[in-house]
Structures are given as structure tokens and as C-alpha cells.
Design an enzyme around this catalytic site. Structure first.
Site, PDB file in Angstrom:
ATOM      1  N   TYR A  47      -9.889  -1.883   0.221  1.00 43.96           N
ATOM      2  CA  TYR A  47      -8.734  -1.268  -0.462  1.00 43.96           C
ATOM      3  C   TYR A  47      -8.984   0.216  -0.731  1.00 43.96           C
ATOM      4  CZ  TYR A  47      -4.909  -0.817  -3.879  1.00 43.96           C
ATOM      5  OH  TYR A  47      -3.784  -0.430  -4.554  1.00 43.96           O
ATOM      6  N   LEU A  95      -1.755 -12.739  -6.022  1.00 47.61           N
ATOM      7  CA  LEU A  95      -0.518 -12.902  -6.798  1.00 47.61           C
ATOM      8  C   LEU A  95      -0.624 -12.214  -8.160  1.00 47.61           C
ATOM      9  CD1 LEU A  95       0.266 -16.639  -5.947  1.00 47.61           C
ATOM     10  CD2 LEU A  95       1.087 -14.572  -4.796  1.00 47.61           C
ATOM     11  N   ASP A 154       2.490   1.950  -3.085  1.00 49.13           N
ATOM     12  CA  ASP A 154       2.615   2.372  -4.498  1.00 49.13           C
ATOM     13  C   ASP A 154       1.735   3.574  -4.831  1.00 49.13           C
ATOM     14  OD1 ASP A 154       0.262   0.799  -4.509  1.00 49.13           O
ATOM     15  OD2 ASP A 154       0.811  -0.356  -6.298  1.00 49.13           O
ATOM     16  N   GLY A 170      -7.287 -14.704  -7.309  1.00 49.16           N
ATOM     17  CA  GLY A 170      -7.789 -14.323  -5.983  1.00 49.16           C
ATOM     18  C   GLY A 170      -6.823 -14.603  -4.857  1.00 49.16           C
ATOM     19  N   ALA A 171      -5.595 -14.989  -5.165  1.00 49.66           N
ATOM     20  CA  ALA A 171      -4.624 -15.304  -4.124  1.00 49.66           C
ATOM     21  C   ALA A 171      -3.732 -14.110  -3.798  1.00 49.66           C
ATOM     22  CB  ALA A 171      -3.774 -16.498  -4.547  1.00 49.66           C
ATOM     23  N   ASP A 218       1.952  -3.922  -9.483  1.00 50.06           N
ATOM     24  CA  ASP A 218       1.791  -5.272 -10.036  1.00 50.06           C
ATOM     25  C   ASP A 218       2.232  -5.333 -11.491  1.00 50.06           C
ATOM     26  OD1 ASP A 218       0.629  -5.551  -7.570  1.00 50.06           O
ATOM     27  OD2 ASP A 218      -1.419  -5.556  -8.312  1.00 50.06           O
ATOM     28  N   HIS A 277       0.828  -1.207   0.000  1.00 46.63           N
ATOM     29  CA  HIS A 277       0.000   0.000   0.000  1.00 46.63           C
ATOM     30  C   HIS A 277       0.864   1.259   0.000  1.00 46.63           C
ATOM     31  CE1 HIS A 277      -4.116  -1.722   0.391  1.00 46.63           C
ATOM     32  NE2 HIS A 277      -3.407  -2.773   0.763  1.00 46.63           N
ATOM     33  N   SER A 285      -2.961 -12.143 -10.665  1.00 49.11           N
ATOM     34  CA  SER A 285      -3.397 -12.809 -11.895  1.00 49.11           C
ATOM     35  C   SER A 285      -3.930 -11.768 -12.880  1.00 49.11           C
ATOM     36  CB  SER A 285      -4.466 -13.853 -11.580  1.00 49.11           C
ATOM     37  OG  SER A 285      -5.545 -13.261 -10.884  1.00 49.11           O
ATOM     38  N   SER A 286      -4.514 -10.697 -12.373  1.00 51.88           N
ATOM     39  CA  SER A 286      -5.054  -9.675 -13.279  1.00 51.88           C
ATOM     40  C   SER A 286      -3.936  -8.930 -14.001  1.00 51.88           C
ATOM     41  CB  SER A 286      -5.967  -8.711 -12.525  1.00 51.88           C
ATOM     42  OG  SER A 286      -5.326  -8.200 -11.397  1.00 51.88           O
TER      43      SER A 286
HETATM   44  C1  GLA Z   1      -2.757  -4.624  -4.870  1.00 48.91           C
HETATM   45  C2  GLA Z   1      -2.671  -3.488  -5.869  1.00 48.91           C
HETATM   46  C3  GLA Z   1      -1.287  -2.864  -5.866  1.00 48.91           C
HETATM   47  C4  GLA Z   1      -0.842  -2.514  -4.455  1.00 48.91           C
HETATM   48  C5  GLA Z   1      -1.076  -3.685  -3.494  1.00 48.91           C
HETATM   49  C6  GLA Z   1      -0.809  -3.302  -2.062  1.00 48.91           C
HETATM   50  O1  GLA Z   1      -1.939  -5.672  -5.263  1.00 48.91           O
HETATM   51  O2  GLA Z   1      -2.973  -3.944  -7.152  1.00 48.91           O
HETATM   52  O3  GLA Z   1      -1.281  -1.727  -6.699  1.00 48.91           O
HETATM   53  O4  GLA Z   1      -1.478  -1.339  -3.992  1.00 48.91           O
HETATM   54  O5  GLA Z   1      -2.401  -4.173  -3.580  1.00 48.91           O
HETATM   55  O6  GLA Z   1       0.529  -3.046  -1.886  1.00 48.91           O
END
Ligand code: GLA
Length: 388
Positions: free
Chosen positions: A230, A131, A40, A128-129, A178, A38, A133-134
Site C-alpha cells: 500500500y 471491509l 482517496d 482483514g477482509a 473508510d 486508491h 474493521s479498523s
Molecule cells: C484502504 C484505505 C483507504 C483506501 C483504500 C483503497 O481501505 O484505508 O483509505 O486508500 O485502501 O482505495
């Protein structure tokens, strides 16, 4: 390439769907965030790596201006005319791949004269893990379209297009981490990214040489960024920055926290404290990795988890259990990874302790009546690329 499927298999899937061979195959990985959560969207620092789980996209030309996408994870293909690309033109899973085409045009790419394409997606990044995927879908499609259409966009521009698709088409207010990890990652290396300047340093991790493994503990607790907490955390961070008179929390130092505590309500202060201390932990972990090697980063991972649990309040009992059980069984460090409210934890573990840590985590979940977690090792892998 992951061991689940390869470029030939993705190409085979395309041929089965569309009755002809594809013109090319590209892929992009999911990611694990080592540290920097959190931060970025607060213009801060992150240190993720691309993992050896990928989304593969096979692409074939069409002679009209239609984009059509099929995948192994949904029964029906989805089509849209290039002229009709808009944030609300597609929904569901197709928002990720087709949203990227819209975002590329929105970023200035001239799509007026390009021809349509058929796309076929396959992925072994768990959904949904936490990691990403999106991001793996977005980045695979972004590199494929960029190359196929000759758009000439560089990787930071592709990362921004992926983020734009996620923010505006999918509707999740996520940051740039990501997509950056998926596009910039390299084998055995982490991506140390300054999310304000987008300067990226690819830093060797040296886990294998040090006899260390990163275990992912997928709790199977579902997380929902678009509808979950979020957006609320992001709003708290923005409110904190406004109240402190700075552009973003990147501009607040650990030494400023006493003043912040006096000025903010308790909840906003704790949100701010997480981000400010987390930025410092990323810098400290990267310096420690460089100076003392990978086993030295454990305490920063542990401290990051405590901060997310107590100050940012984005952990859940399953994630805390995973972290505590891993630490108790001798992990070098452990923390939840990703957006929170479910998803996965990671543990940095000496090779020899992998069975013990895995067993302890499973036993701790069973003792609390939680659903059995999936525990697996990931390695830092190459980012998005052409595979065929
Ligand atoms: C998700 C978001 C990222 C980042 C993380 C938390 O993965 O896609 O941009 O904010 O949460 O660090």
C-alpha cells in the site's frame, strides 16, 4: 443493527467486564467500496457504502483520568492516562480506539478537563477482509467520545481524527475513505465523496428495488497495509504527481495520459493511469447510476478490476478468480474492493443468481486449490450512531 449482537449485548459485555452498567452505547459500520480504489489519498473520488456489519462500543464514566478499553477480540484490557496519550503510547488492537482519543486532542479538542472512561468493544465486521474493521472501531469510539465529552466535532472532523489515528498511531498511510463511509453512510445509499473538498453526496443505490444484491467474497488471503505494498503504491502516485508537476493525481485528466506516458517510466505511468482512469470511472458510475439505474454500473466495476489487476497490480490470484467466476456466472459487475493484496471482492448480482454465483466462486476456488472463500450478502446501512 446487525443481527449478531445488539446494544443490549454490548452493554452486557461492559457490565461483565467492569461490574457496572455503561452510560451509553454507540456503533459504527464497516464499509464496502463500490468503486474508486486508491483514489482517496490522491485527492480523488470514491463511492463506498456503509455495511450492515458493525462495531459496538459501550462507555462508562470513571472518576480519574484513565482511559481503559476491553474487547471481545482480545483477552486483556489496555489502559492509558489521558496525559500520556501519544502515538507510541499504545500498540496492537488498542491503538485503534485509544489512538482516536489522542487524535481528537490533536485535532484541537480540549481534553484537559474531561474525565476518563471505560470502553468495551464488540464487532461483527470481519477482520482483514478489506471491509474496514479498523475504521468501524475508530468511528464508533470517535462518535462515543465526541458525544460523551461534549466536544462538538462534526462528522468530517471525526473522519479526519479516525484517519489521523490510523496514520500516526497504527502507522498505516491510509486515506479518508473508510472513516467517511462509516460516519456518513445511510441505509440503501452510497457516499459519493470528493476527497479533496470532502464534499459528500449521499446517493440512493436502489439495489433492492432493482432486485440486486452485493455479494462479498472474502478470500481469507491476508492483507497488511502497514507493511505491504500500500505504502509503495502511495509513494508511486506521489512520485508520478511530482514528475508531472501537479499537486496530486486528481489534477491529471484522462486526456493528459498520452503526455504522462511520454514523461514517466512504465511502472509509474501505469500507477498513474489507474488513478486517473479510476477517478473518471467513479464519476461515470455515479452518473450512470443516477441516469440509468443500478444495473448500469456493472461495466465500470469490471473495468476497475482490470485496472487494479494490470496497472496498479494490487490484485492476487484469489481475487481474480473470485471476480472471473462471479462474472462468468452472470454477475452484473465484479471487482476487488479495498486496499488490495488480499481481502475481499464484491459482485453485484441479480437476486435469482445469488446461488449460482456463490456456487461458481466456490467451485473455482476448489478447482485451483485455494482456501474456501466466505461469500455473504451485504446491504447499505446507516453510519455511526448512538444505540442506547
Ligand atoms: C484502504 C484505505 C483507504 C483506501 C483504500 C483503497 O481501505 O484505508 O483509505 O486508500 O485502501 O482505495
Amino acid at each position: 443493527m446487525s443481527d449478531r449482537f445488539d446494544a443490549a449485548e454490548a452493554a452486557g459485555g461492559f457490565t461483565e467486564y467492569y461490574g457496572r452498567a455503561p452510560g451509553g452505547v454507540w456503533s459504527a459500520p464497516g464499509r464496502v467500496n463500490l468503486i474508486g480504489e486508491h483514489t482517496d489519498y490522491n485527492d480523488g473520488f470514491v463511492f463506498p457504502f456503509a455495511i450492515d456489519r458493525r462495531t459496538v462500543v459501550a462507555l462508562g464514566d470513571r472518576d480519574d483520568q484513565v482511559l481503559r478499553v476491553s474487547s471481545t477480540f482480545a483477552p486483556d484490557p489496555v489502559s492509558v492516562h489521558l496525559d500520556d496519550l501519544a502515538p507510541d503510547a499504545v500498540s496492537g488492537w488498542a491503538a485503534y480506539p485509544l489512538g482516536v482519543a489522542w487524535a481528537l486532542r490533536e485535532s484541537g479538542a480540549d481534553l484537559a478537563h474531561v474525565r476518563g472512561v471505560d470502553l468495551h468493544l464488540a464487532s461483527d465486521v470481519p477482520i482483514g477482509a478489506g471491509l474496514s474493521s479498523s475504521a468501524a472501531i475508530e468511528c464508533a469510539v470517535a462518535v462515543a467520545l465526541n458525544e460523551h465529552w461534549g466536544l462538538g466535532l462534526d462528522r468530517p472532523a471525526l473522519a479526519k481524527a479516525g484517519q489521523l489515528a490510523e496514520n500516526r498511531v497504527v502507522g498505516a498511510p491510509t486515506g479518508i475513505m473508510d472513516q467517511s463511509a462509516s460516519l456518513l453512510g445511510e441505509a440503501d445509499a452510497g457516499v459519493f465523496l470528493d476527497c479533496r473538498s470532502l464534499d459528500a453526496d449521499v446517493i440512493p443505490l436502489g439495489f433492492r428495488d432493482a432486485g440486486l444484491v452485493v455479494l462479498v467474497i472474502d478470500t481469507h488471503v491476508s492483507h497488511a497495509h502497514a507493511t505491504g505494498g500500500y505504502a509503495a503504491r502511495r509513494a508511486s502516485c506521489e512520485a508520478g504527481a511530482r514528475a508531472l508537476g501537479v499537486d496530486s493525481l486528481r489534477d491529471v485528466r484522462v486526456a493528459d495520459l498520452a503526455r504522462a506516458e511520454a514523461e514517466l517510466d512504465d511502472e509509474t505511468f501505469r500507477r498513474v493511469r489507474h488513478v486517473v482512469t479510476e477517478n473518471q470511472r467513479v464519476l461515470d458510475a455515479v452518473r450512470s447510476l443516477r441516469e440509468h439505474g443500478p444495473a448500469s454500473i456493472g461495466p465500470f466495476l469490471d473495468a476497475s478490476h482490470v485496472s487494479m489487476r494490470d496497472d496498479f497490480e494490487i490484485s492476487v490470484p484469489e481475487l481474480d478468480t473470485a471476480v472471473e467466476a462471479a462474472q462468468g456466472a452472470g454477475a452484473v459487475g465484479a471487482r476487488m474492493t479495498g486496499g488490495g493484496f488480499g481481502g475481499a471482492a464484491i459482485a453485484l448480482v441479480a437476486d435469482a443468481l445469488v446461488p449460482d454465483v456463490t456456487e461458481s466462486v466456490r467451485a473455482a476456488f476448489a478447482a485451483r486449490g485455494f482456501r474456501e472463500p466466505t461469500v455473504f450478502a451485504v446491504a447499505a446501512a446507516q453510519g455511526a450512531r448512538r444505540d442506547g
